[in-house]
Design a protein around this motif. Structure first.
Motif, PDB file in Angstrom:
ATOM      1  N   ALA A  22      14.623   6.913  75.830  1.00  0.00           N
ATOM      2  CA  ALA A  22      14.594   7.084  74.121  1.00  0.00           C
ATOM      3  C   ALA A  22      13.718   5.948  73.531  1.00  0.00           C
ATOM      4  O   ALA A  22      13.621   5.016  74.153  1.00  0.00           O
ATOM      5  CB  ALA A  22      16.014   6.708  73.924  1.00  0.00           C
ATOM      6  N   TYR A  23      13.236   6.328  72.242  1.00  0.00           N
ATOM      7  CA  TYR A  23      12.672   5.366  71.631  1.00  0.00           C
ATOM      8  C   TYR A  23      13.030   5.385  70.076  1.00  0.00           C
ATOM      9  O   TYR A  23      13.317   6.439  69.613  1.00  0.00           O
ATOM     10  CB  TYR A  23      11.106   5.509  71.625  1.00  0.00           C
ATOM     11  CG  TYR A  23      10.461   6.798  71.392  1.00  0.00           C
ATOM     12  CD1 TYR A  23       9.926   6.799  69.941  1.00  0.00           C
ATOM     13  CD2 TYR A  23      10.479   7.791  72.221  1.00  0.00           C
ATOM     14  CE1 TYR A  23       9.564   8.007  69.796  1.00  0.00           C
ATOM     15  CE2 TYR A  23      10.145   9.042  71.831  1.00  0.00           C
ATOM     16  CZ  TYR A  23       9.331   9.008  70.418  1.00  0.00           C
ATOM     17  OH  TYR A  23       8.869  10.382  70.188  1.00  0.00           O
ATOM     18  N   ALA A  24      13.221   4.301  69.302  1.00  0.00           N
ATOM     19  CA  ALA A  24      13.744   4.121  68.265  1.00  0.00           C
ATOM     20  C   ALA A  24      12.950   3.360  67.225  1.00  0.00           C
ATOM     21  O   ALA A  24      12.402   2.358  67.674  1.00  0.00           O
ATOM     22  CB  ALA A  24      15.303   3.628  68.459  1.00  0.00           C
ATOM     23  N   TRP A  25      13.031   3.591  65.678  1.00  0.00           N
ATOM     24  CA  TRP A  25      12.504   2.849  64.913  1.00  0.00           C
ATOM     25  C   TRP A  25      13.541   1.856  64.185  1.00  0.00           C
ATOM     26  O   TRP A  25      14.514   2.204  63.825  1.00  0.00           O
ATOM     27  CB  TRP A  25      12.053   3.691  63.740  1.00  0.00           C
ATOM     28  CG  TRP A  25      11.299   2.961  62.785  1.00  0.00           C
ATOM     29  CD1 TRP A  25      11.626   2.515  61.507  1.00  0.00           C
ATOM     30  CD2 TRP A  25       9.751   2.397  62.667  1.00  0.00           C
ATOM     31  NE1 TRP A  25      10.828   1.826  60.756  1.00  0.00           N
ATOM     32  CE2 TRP A  25       9.641   1.751  61.412  1.00  0.00           C
ATOM     33  CE3 TRP A  25       8.759   2.491  63.701  1.00  0.00           C
ATOM     34  CZ2 TRP A  25       8.266   1.120  61.364  1.00  0.00           C
ATOM     35  CZ3 TRP A  25       7.487   1.963  63.273  1.00  0.00           C
ATOM     36  CH2 TRP A  25       7.358   1.256  62.061  1.00  0.00           C
ATOM     37  N   ILE A  26      13.145   0.619  64.419  1.00  0.00           N
ATOM     38  CA  ILE A  26      14.150  -0.460  64.064  1.00  0.00           C
ATOM     39  C   ILE A  26      13.704  -1.476  63.217  1.00  0.00           C
ATOM     40  O   ILE A  26      12.464  -1.686  63.190  1.00  0.00           O
ATOM     41  CB  ILE A  26      14.469  -1.367  65.259  1.00  0.00           C
ATOM     42  CG1 ILE A  26      15.008  -0.259  66.508  1.00  0.00           C
ATOM     43  CG2 ILE A  26      15.578  -2.276  65.073  1.00  0.00           C
ATOM     44  CD1 ILE A  26      16.230   0.370  66.460  1.00  0.00           C
ATOM     45  N   VAL A  27      14.276  -1.746  61.968  1.00  0.00           N
ATOM     46  CA  VAL A  27      13.768  -2.872  61.343  1.00  0.00           C
ATOM     47  C   VAL A  27      15.095  -4.023  61.351  1.00  0.00           C
ATOM     48  O   VAL A  27      16.200  -3.800  61.105  1.00  0.00           O
ATOM     49  CB  VAL A  27      13.854  -2.414  59.801  1.00  0.00           C
ATOM     50  CG1 VAL A  27      13.352  -3.367  58.856  1.00  0.00           C
ATOM     51  CG2 VAL A  27      12.832  -1.202  59.772  1.00  0.00           C
ATOM     52  N   ILE A  28      14.604  -5.344  61.521  1.00  0.00           N
ATOM     53  CA  ILE A  28      15.501  -6.348  61.906  1.00  0.00           C
ATOM     54  C   ILE A  28      14.879  -7.453  60.712  1.00  0.00           C
ATOM     55  O   ILE A  28      13.919  -8.035  60.814  1.00  0.00           O
ATOM     56  CB  ILE A  28      15.460  -6.917  63.235  1.00  0.00           C
ATOM     57  CG1 ILE A  28      15.909  -5.853  64.114  1.00  0.00           C
ATOM     58  CG2 ILE A  28      16.201  -8.051  63.529  1.00  0.00           C
ATOM     59  CD1 ILE A  28      15.819  -6.209  65.815  1.00  0.00           C
ATOM     60  N   ARG A  29      16.017  -7.714  60.004  1.00  0.00           N
ATOM     61  CA  ARG A  29      15.856  -9.035  59.157  1.00  0.00           C
ATOM     62  C   ARG A  29      16.675 -10.053  59.525  1.00  0.00           C
ATOM     63  O   ARG A  29      17.754 -10.001  60.035  1.00  0.00           O
ATOM     64  CB  ARG A  29      16.160  -8.617  57.643  1.00  0.00           C
ATOM     65  CG  ARG A  29      15.177  -7.664  57.076  1.00  0.00           C
ATOM     66  CD  ARG A  29      15.518  -7.325  55.724  1.00  0.00           C
ATOM     67  NE  ARG A  29      14.353  -6.495  55.108  1.00  0.00           N
ATOM     68  CZ  ARG A  29      14.207  -5.231  55.373  1.00  0.00           C
ATOM     69  NH1 ARG A  29      15.071  -4.564  56.108  1.00  0.00           N
ATOM     70  NH2 ARG A  29      13.297  -4.597  54.618  1.00  0.00           N
ATOM     71  N   ASP A  30      16.260 -11.288  59.395  1.00  0.00           N
ATOM     72  CA  ASP A  30      16.954 -12.368  59.770  1.00  0.00           C
ATOM     73  C   ASP A  30      17.844 -13.154  58.710  1.00  0.00           C
ATOM     74  O   ASP A  30      17.180 -13.803  57.828  1.00  0.00           O
ATOM     75  CB  ASP A  30      16.177 -13.572  60.360  1.00  0.00           C
ATOM     76  CG  ASP A  30      17.053 -14.834  60.815  1.00  0.00           C
ATOM     77  OD1 ASP A  30      18.028 -14.701  61.043  1.00  0.00           O
ATOM     78  OD2 ASP A  30      16.145 -15.552  61.586  1.00  0.00           O
TER      79      ASP A  30
END
Length: 112
Positions: free
Chosen positions: A67-75
């Motif tokens: 699988a591959y996923a588009w992820i956005v992570i904010r701190d």
């Protein structure tokens, strides 16, 4: 492999879009890990991180495969992203989150 090569048109053969993904988050200080189930467009918290799933794709001939996923992570409440891009389940270090406390990686797409 460059990050530019990681796109929905990757040479994985035929792929399908899944409604969600299973991620794993690790707090490197406490050593505690947590499995995170997200639907596309959903945002959840892991400690101070805000993790948003854009989409998850998987090979149609092998749904339990890579699988591959588009992820956005904010701190925290910071509007600046700590990570934005495709994560590949079989190669989490290929394009991973660089954070002093947390690790996040893709386990698989949720196909049901």
């Amino acid at each position: 492999m460059s990050v530019a090569a990681l796109s929905p048109a990757m040479s994985f053969g035929q792929t399908a879009k899944a409604p969600g993904a299973m991620l794993r988050g690790l707090d490197k200080v406490s050593g505690i890990h947590e499995d995170l189930k997200l639907q596309a467009g959903e945002t959840i918290s892991l400690g101070k991180l805000q993790i948003t799933l854009g989409e998850c794709r998987y090979p149609t001939d092998n749904p339990s495969g890579d699988a591959y996923a588009w992820i956005v992570i904010r701190d925290g409440n910071d509007e600046q992203t700590s990570f934005e891009g495709w994560m590949v389940a079989s190669s989490p270090a290929l394009n991973g989150l660089d954070h002093q406390r947390y690790d996040v990686w893709v386990l698989r797409c949720i196909t049901e």
